[in-house]
Design a protein around this motif. Structure first.
Motif, mmCIF file in Angstrom:
data_model
loop_
_atom_site.group_PDB
_atom_site.id
_atom_site.type_symbol
_atom_site.label_atom_id
_atom_site.label_comp_id
_atom_site.label_asym_id
_atom_site.label_seq_id
_atom_site.Cartn_x
_atom_site.Cartn_y
_atom_site.Cartn_z
ATOM 1 N N PRO A 343 0.827 -1.210 0.000
ATOM 2 C CA PRO A 343 0.000 0.000 0.000
ATOM 3 C C PRO A 343 0.861 1.258 0.000
ATOM 4 O O PRO A 343 2.004 1.243 0.457
ATOM 5 C CB PRO A 343 -0.795 -0.128 1.307
ATOM 6 N N VAL A 344 0.278 2.321 -0.506
ATOM 7 C CA VAL A 344 1.022 3.576 -0.622
ATOM 8 C C VAL A 344 1.496 4.073 0.740
ATOM 9 O O VAL A 344 2.624 4.541 0.899
ATOM 10 C CB VAL A 344 0.144 4.647 -1.316
ATOM 11 N N ASP A 345 0.615 3.966 1.738
ATOM 12 C CA ASP A 345 0.935 4.497 3.069
ATOM 13 C C ASP A 345 1.605 3.468 3.969
ATOM 14 O O ASP A 345 1.831 3.732 5.151
ATOM 15 C CB ASP A 345 -0.345 5.005 3.747
ATOM 16 N N GLY A 346 1.917 2.313 3.434
ATOM 17 C CA GLY A 346 2.528 1.272 4.249
ATOM 18 C C GLY A 346 1.492 0.449 4.992
ATOM 19 O O GLY A 346 0.332 0.845 5.144
ATOM 20 N N TRP A 347 1.920 -0.708 5.430
ATOM 21 C CA TRP A 347 1.008 -1.619 6.144
ATOM 22 C C TRP A 347 0.861 -1.178 7.587
ATOM 23 O O TRP A 347 1.845 -0.845 8.259
ATOM 24 C CB TRP A 347 1.575 -3.038 6.063
ATOM 25 N N THR A 348 -0.354 -1.174 8.094
ATOM 26 C CA THR A 348 -0.619 -0.644 9.439
ATOM 27 C C THR A 348 -1.303 -1.666 10.344
ATOM 28 O O THR A 348 -1.827 -1.302 11.387
ATOM 29 C CB THR A 348 -1.513 0.613 9.354
ATOM 30 N N GLY A 349 -1.283 -2.932 9.951
ATOM 31 C CA GLY A 349 -2.052 -3.925 10.714
ATOM 32 C C GLY A 349 -1.253 -4.749 11.698
ATOM 33 O O GLY A 349 -1.714 -5.825 12.115
ATOM 34 N N ARG A 350 -0.081 -4.290 12.105
ATOM 35 C CA ARG A 350 0.790 -5.110 12.956
ATOM 36 C C ARG A 350 0.124 -5.483 14.282
ATOM 37 O O ARG A 350 0.135 -6.660 14.682
ATOM 38 C CB ARG A 350 2.095 -4.365 13.221
ATOM 39 N N GLU A 351 -0.431 -4.510 14.981
ATOM 40 C CA GLU A 351 -0.993 -4.769 16.307
ATOM 41 C C GLU A 351 -2.127 -5.789 16.227
ATOM 42 O O GLU A 351 -2.209 -6.725 17.044
ATOM 43 C CB GLU A 351 -1.486 -3.461 16.933
ATOM 44 N N ALA A 352 -3.004 -5.647 15.237
ATOM 45 C CA ALA A 352 -4.115 -6.580 15.089
ATOM 46 C C ALA A 352 -3.614 -7.980 14.745
ATOM 47 O O ALA A 352 -4.170 -8.983 15.217
ATOM 48 C CB ALA A 352 -5.073 -6.079 14.004
ATOM 49 N N LEU A 353 -2.565 -8.054 13.944
ATOM 50 C CA LEU A 353 -2.029 -9.363 13.578
ATOM 51 C C LEU A 353 -1.429 -10.059 14.803
ATOM 52 O O LEU A 353 -1.628 -11.272 14.999
ATOM 53 C CB LEU A 353 -0.970 -9.217 12.490
ATOM 54 N N VAL A 354 -0.706 -9.322 15.625
ATOM 55 C CA VAL A 354 -0.135 -9.915 16.836
ATOM 56 C C VAL A 354 -1.245 -10.488 17.708
ATOM 57 O O VAL A 354 -1.139 -11.610 18.234
ATOM 58 C CB VAL A 354 0.698 -8.875 17.607
ATOM 59 N N GLU A 355 -2.337 -9.749 17.866
ATOM 60 C CA GLU A 355 -3.469 -10.242 18.666
ATOM 61 C C GLU A 355 -4.060 -11.501 18.079
ATOM 62 O O GLU A 355 -4.380 -12.457 18.801
ATOM 63 C CB GLU A 355 -4.555 -9.161 18.773
ATOM 64 N N SER A 356 -4.190 -11.558 16.767
ATOM 65 C CA SER A 356 -4.754 -12.750 16.121
ATOM 66 C C SER A 356 -3.854 -13.961 16.336
ATOM 67 O O SER A 356 -4.330 -15.063 16.604
ATOM 68 C CB SER A 356 -4.950 -12.502 14.625
ATOM 69 N N VAL A 357 -2.544 -13.765 16.200
ATOM 70 C CA VAL A 357 -1.608 -14.877 16.365
ATOM 71 C C VAL A 357 -1.636 -15.401 17.792
ATOM 72 O O VAL A 357 -1.456 -16.604 18.034
ATOM 73 C CB VAL A 357 -0.187 -14.437 15.956
ATOM 74 N N LEU A 358 -1.865 -14.522 18.758
ATOM 75 C CA LEU A 358 -1.941 -14.928 20.162
ATOM 76 C C LEU A 358 -3.313 -15.465 20.543
ATOM 77 O O LEU A 358 -3.519 -15.892 21.683
ATOM 78 C CB LEU A 358 -1.600 -13.746 21.069
#
Length: 581
Positions: A343-358
């Motif tokens: 994406p143009v503005d960069g990926w911003t989903g890190r926090e949500a992904l960490v929660e999903s993995v946990l």
């Protein structure tokens, strides 16, 4: 008696006095020597036993052999050569007799570095920690970066251990990675630990006999296919020949890394994560030692790759949820997810992904990973989020768990870190599979955070200097897990310098007896800390490392005692005192 020609000579004693007593202790130009009259010959030697400094004038001379009475090391007096390799040769000084004068040549030894490198090899071959400690201290004076000494240990380990790359070489590489971050006084101790583990890990093992590459040149892509095929059917010998052929044919470091990482992720979470971590550490070792060693070093990996346990064979990965089937389906969809543009503005989903993995649902975790890739997360960003989730498992590990489960959480973290480091080196669709494997291992570890330990709240008013002074004292007591985590959180929260904290972690690590997993944890946590941007999350890996270290301290520190003996001898201190015997 040695006749000396043109060198400057110094008078040491009266020949008549020496013959009357048989031996004399003399002090000449800052040397303390012992003179022996044995028959018609006169000998001069350093009065300190080269083992641990016992005064040799109190030894026994019989039939040309001088025996030290502290540990019974034996020396052939005319040459100084020892019959006991743990003791080192005794330094002799050339003697000339002129009338009643005993004259000595006190010229400095030539090639002291060469001698200590030989002693390093002796210590590695015979697994003698004190010899390794003394050699390491001497060699680091000549090469403060420690690279040549590291290379000597690496060369020995990959050639000597018939079973290939394993614990010792991983320990050595972890500690070499930490070396620049330690205070100068701890660097020799760290390198000594690594070398001693290589020696211990190789002791009793059959040697490795290297395979020659295939005659002539073969297409690298074909060699890669063969290599993966040989690993698939557990043919370590065929795989090694394909790999060394690729290295000799001029395959780039990236091509060799891709070859190894692909084979390491063709099956799930090999050997509980150790195998891929070993591959990554071998590549990091080459970054330090130089890629001209690639053929020799990488040849040590196929045995581990071919023989590793594959987690699709393990019940936990099949029941009650078939995680392998979920992963096979995800891998079929992986190319499409990877093809999405950033994406143009960069990926911003890190926090949500960490929660999903946990989270509780492995299928949801896998979907979250695929969605992150489709949303433009890079391979490295994906791996970094999973590494962070893995470090949370350690940071929130409650001491109500069985003690051995620290290692369960640790294996997931070091595997996740190795996958991330590999993707930073050479991103590939094959290695991305390791990110998914790490996520499934995090899922399997979820009950190790029930109940999850509370993350420590930092005290912003704490004094960082006082906290750092307290850290080593804290780890003099066992099971200070929560206290260590709190101290680190408060140190960082109060604005303490993270570099000083890392050095303190390293100092605490090297004073304990070696624990392979603790060394892995601290090294990986430091790497993760340095990769994270500033903020609260950057301190979490160091909190995790401090908690893990505290759980495994304090040990008897017998290895530290051996190293301290070597350090005191290196400084010229006297270990033996009359009143102590």
């Amino acid at each position: 008696m040695t006749v000396v020609a043109a060198e400057p000579l110094v008078r040491a004693a009266s020949l008549a006095e020496l013959r009357a007593t048989g031996r004399l202790v003399v002090h000449v130009e800052r040397h303390t020597l012992c003179l022996f009259a044995d028959g018609d010959e006169v000998y001069a030697v350093d009065n300190r036993c080269p083992h641990m400094g016992f005064p040799l004038h109190r030894g026994t001379l019989c039939d040309g052999i001088l025996t030290c009475h502290w540990h019974h090391a034996r020396f052939e007096l005319s040459t100084g050569g020892t019959f006991d390799q743990w003791a080192d040769d005794l330094r002799r000084f050339p003697v000339e007799l002129r009338g009643d004068d005993v004259l000595l040549d006190l010229s400095a030894l030539e090639d002291l570095v060469g001698h200590q490198r030989k002693r390093l090899r002796d210590g590695l071959e015979r697994d003698i920690p004190l010899v390794l400690a003394k050699a390491t201290l001497a060699l680091l004076k000549a090469d403060p970066a420690g690279i040549e000494t590291f290379c000597d240990g690496l060369d020995f380990g990959v050639a000597r251990r018939g079973g290939g790359w394993f614990r010792g070489l991983t320990t050595l590489t972890c500690l070499m990675n930490l070396l620049p971050r330690l205070v100068q006084a701890d660097r020799a101790a760290a390198l000594h630990h690594g070398l001693a583990d290589v020696a211990a890990d190789s002791a009793g093992e059959p040697p490795r006999f290297r395979l020659a590459p295939l005659p002539g040149r073969v297409d690298p892509a074909q060699l890669t296919r063969w290599f993966r095929g040989f690993i698939e059917v557990r043919d370590a010998e065929g795989a090694e020949r394909a790999l060394v052929s690729a290295a000799q044919a001029g395959a780039s470091s990236r091509e060799l890394a891709d070859m190894l990482f692909a084979a390491a992720t063709d099956h799930r979470f090999l050997d509980g994560g150790h195998t891929l971590d070993f591959v990554n550490k071998a590549l990091e070792a080459l970054d330090v030692a130089g890629w001209e060693r690639a053929e020799m070093v990488l040849a040590s990996l196929p045995t581990q790759l071919a023989g590793a346990e594959r987690m699709e064979e393990a019940n936990a990965w099949r029941n009650p949820v078939d995680l392998v089937a979920l992963l096979d389906d995800a891998f079929a969809r992986l190319p499409g997810a990877l093809s999405a543009g950033a994406p143009v503005d960069g990926w911003t989903g890190r926090e949500a992904l960490v929660e999903s993995v946990l989270g509780e649902d492995p299928a949801a975790s896998i979907e979250a990973l695929l969605t992150a890739l489709r949303d433009g997360a890079s391979e490295v960003e994906l791996a970094s989020a999973v590494s962070f989730a893995a470090v949370i498992r350690i940071a929130r590990f409650p001491t109500s768990n069985e003690f051995g489960d620290w290692d369960t959480a640790l294996h997931t973290f070091t595997f996740a870190n190795a996958v991330e480091q590999g993707l930073r080196r050479s991103p590939s669709a094959e290695l991305v599979r390791g990110v998914f494997d790490a996520a499934m291992s995090i899922h399997l570890d979820r009950f190790l955070n029930v109940p999850a330990a509370r993350l420590p709240a930092p005290d912003p008013d704490a004094d960082p200097d006082m906290l750092l002074e307290e850290f080593l004292r804290l780890l003099d007591r066992q099971q200070q897990v929560a206290e260590a985590g709190q101290l680190v959180a408060s140190f960082l929260g109060a604005g303490g310098d993270p570099g000083r904290l890392v050095a303190a972690l390293g100092s605490a690590l090297v004073r304990e007896d070696r624990n392979f997993h603790t060394i892995q944890c601290v090294e990986a946590a430091v790497r993760q800390h340095e990769l994270l941007t500033a903020g609260d999350s950057a301190g979490l890996p160091l909190i995790a490392a401090a908690r893990y270290l505290a759980a495994h301290a304090a040990t008897t520190r017998s290895q530290h005692q051996t190293f301290e003996i070597a350090r005191r001898l290196d400084k010229g201190e006297r270990l033996y005192e009359d009143g102590e015997v």
